[in-house]
Design an enzyme around this catalytic site. Sequence first.
Site, mmCIF file in Angstrom:
data_model
loop_
_atom_site.group_PDB
_atom_site.id
_atom_site.type_symbol
_atom_site.label_atom_id
_atom_site.label_comp_id
_atom_site.label_asym_id
_atom_site.label_seq_id
_atom_site.Cartn_x
_atom_site.Cartn_y
_atom_site.Cartn_z
ATOM 1 C CG PHE A 263 157.203 4.164 58.028
ATOM 2 C CD1 PHE A 263 157.753 3.113 58.760
ATOM 3 C CD2 PHE A 263 156.224 4.953 58.627
ATOM 4 C CE1 PHE A 263 157.310 2.851 60.056
ATOM 5 C CE2 PHE A 263 155.773 4.697 59.911
ATOM 6 C CZ PHE A 263 156.318 3.641 60.625
ATOM 7 C CG ASN A 311 161.476 2.167 65.381
ATOM 8 O OD1 ASN A 311 160.390 2.569 64.932
ATOM 9 N ND2 ASN A 311 161.610 0.992 65.951
ATOM 10 C CB ALA A 312 158.804 5.816 61.912
ATOM 11 C CG ASP A 332 153.842 4.481 52.313
ATOM 12 O OD1 ASP A 332 153.007 3.566 52.485
ATOM 13 O OD2 ASP A 332 154.563 4.555 51.302
ATOM 14 C CB CYS A 372 150.817 -1.644 51.699
ATOM 15 S SG CYS A 372 152.179 -2.018 52.804
HETATM 16 N N1 SAH Z 1 157.039 5.662 51.545
HETATM 17 C C1 SAH Z 1 157.869 4.885 50.652
HETATM 18 C C2 SAH Z 1 157.698 3.397 50.813
HETATM 19 C C3 SAH Z 1 157.785 2.947 52.205
HETATM 20 S S1 SAH Z 1 158.053 1.250 52.386
HETATM 21 C C4 SAH Z 1 157.526 5.258 49.236
HETATM 22 O O1 SAH Z 1 156.413 5.716 49.000
HETATM 23 O O2 SAH Z 1 158.347 5.059 48.365
HETATM 24 C C5 SAH Z 1 158.365 1.184 54.077
HETATM 25 C C6 SAH Z 1 159.726 1.737 54.485
HETATM 26 O O3 SAH Z 1 159.732 1.773 55.904
HETATM 27 C C7 SAH Z 1 160.896 0.879 54.081
HETATM 28 O O4 SAH Z 1 161.857 1.685 53.439
HETATM 29 C C8 SAH Z 1 161.470 0.338 55.400
HETATM 30 O O5 SAH Z 1 162.887 0.263 55.395
HETATM 31 C C9 SAH Z 1 161.010 1.396 56.366
HETATM 32 N N2 SAH Z 1 160.804 0.965 57.751
HETATM 33 C C10 SAH Z 1 160.369 -0.224 58.212
HETATM 34 N N3 SAH Z 1 160.194 -0.191 59.548
HETATM 35 C C11 SAH Z 1 160.513 1.056 59.936
HETATM 36 C C12 SAH Z 1 160.519 1.719 61.196
HETATM 37 N N4 SAH Z 1 160.132 1.096 62.312
HETATM 38 N N5 SAH Z 1 160.886 3.001 61.231
HETATM 39 C C13 SAH Z 1 161.254 3.666 60.100
HETATM 40 N N6 SAH Z 1 161.277 3.088 58.899
HETATM 41 C C14 SAH Z 1 160.905 1.806 58.796
#
Ligand code: SAH
Length: 428
Positions: A263, A311-312, A332, A372
């Site tokens: 993420f 997708n994570a 995160d 969060c």
């Molecule tokens: N870690 C970042 C903020 C993360 S916000 C920092 O500290 O700046 C969450 C992020 O997860 C977003 O960019 C969103 O696009 C991404 N996201 C949402 N669902 C996801 C998923 N299933 N797999 C991977 N990324 C995802």
Amino acid sequence: MPKPTPGNRPPRRPGAPSGRKPFHRPEVPAPDRKTPDLGPDGLPQVSLLRRGVERWQGGHPWIYRADLNGDPALEGGEVVRVVDGRGWFLGKAFYSKHSKISLRWLTFEDEAVDTDFFRRRLAMADEMRRRALPGERTYRLVHGEADLLPGLVVDRYGDCLSVQFLVPGTEQRKQLLVELLVELFKPRAIVNRSDVGVRALEGLPQEKGVLYGTLAGPVAYDEGLVRVRADLLEGQKTGAFLDQRDNHVMAAQYALGEALDCFSYVGGFALQLATRAERVTAVEISEEAAAQLRENAAANKLTNVEVVTANAFDFLRDAVDEGRRFDSIVLDPPSFAKKKEAVEGALRGYKEINLRAMQLLRPGGYLISASCTYHINEQMFEDMLASAAADAKRRVQIIEKRGAGKDHPVLLSLRETRYLKCFVLRVL
Ligand code: SAH
């Protein structure tokens, strides 16, 4: 009903002992009105039921609709004078017509809520940042209620400001607030990022655009040794996640060998990991964010970052199946529960990713795990981590429990807004 006296209010009760009836006149429900009551200063006047007065005594920054004495026949967005059942002055607040939260306190003093009032509040928010974050140029300058400016968020990115107007009270004073921000902070540009879901609760539409100056492309700001670029107009939130800034820099300390950042957004954690680790894999689902992350890595000459657009959840599952191993992992994710009812599902989601991360870590590896989600408090998050560790059959140490930076203050009377959890764990 006695006439309310400006500036006069009853002494605060320290709370009536249980079992004893508090001294109060019986409350007479207000009749449905067509025109609002006006106070002595010409402001619309709203009276509270006893429970509302009790919340006021606790210093809570909101009053719910159910705690108002009748419907105040207002449009929303007004500054109102708030009184108790006997007409005693309690404070002044923004009124919202559509939200369940009807009143957001601006002041408990009988003072004018005018241009100078907002100027003083903005200056007060700025004073703390200058003191707590000397020399910093990127931080949250105004954190809504916690800075006694309900419904207003201002993030500073160097000489640009990115602003959210979240309630009718601030939405209707947009021009005034922009003028004050220009006067006090002399920014190059002010961006409006009022394209957030919570505005719907207030009957407000999604809006974004440049309110002042000009902005072409992403803005750059420093985090420790790393320079990050984020798009204030098209990026997520106000452009970036400033609440994690301290945690980003801290993450470099725990970066080892092969690192994984899930993420990633534009690389807040991934870039920091890359300054110390041999290799970093960053997993991000958004193509735009992933592209910006690649640019950020290149601009910092960090050639050891591989950005995977995926997708994570799938990435983590596959990595476990393939027997991959990492030395440092950051998780995160975005909020998994916007509503209270979604908490159970959210905890399952957190457990799944944390369990897999624990399985993927080599002995002695570090896991930085954040959440969060407002509705999941630190204890719930910690319990989830314990349960994940048990299922992963790993013994896990808590090294640090962190939260948002100092530019995101928490009101003691609204501690539940301490939404960000960021644990540093070592998986043995
Ligand atoms: N870690 C970042 C903020 C993360 S916000 C920092 O500290 O700046 C969450 C992020 O997860 C977003 O960019 C969103 O696009 C991404 N996201 C949402 N669902 C996801 C998923 N299933 N797999 C991977 N990324 C995802």
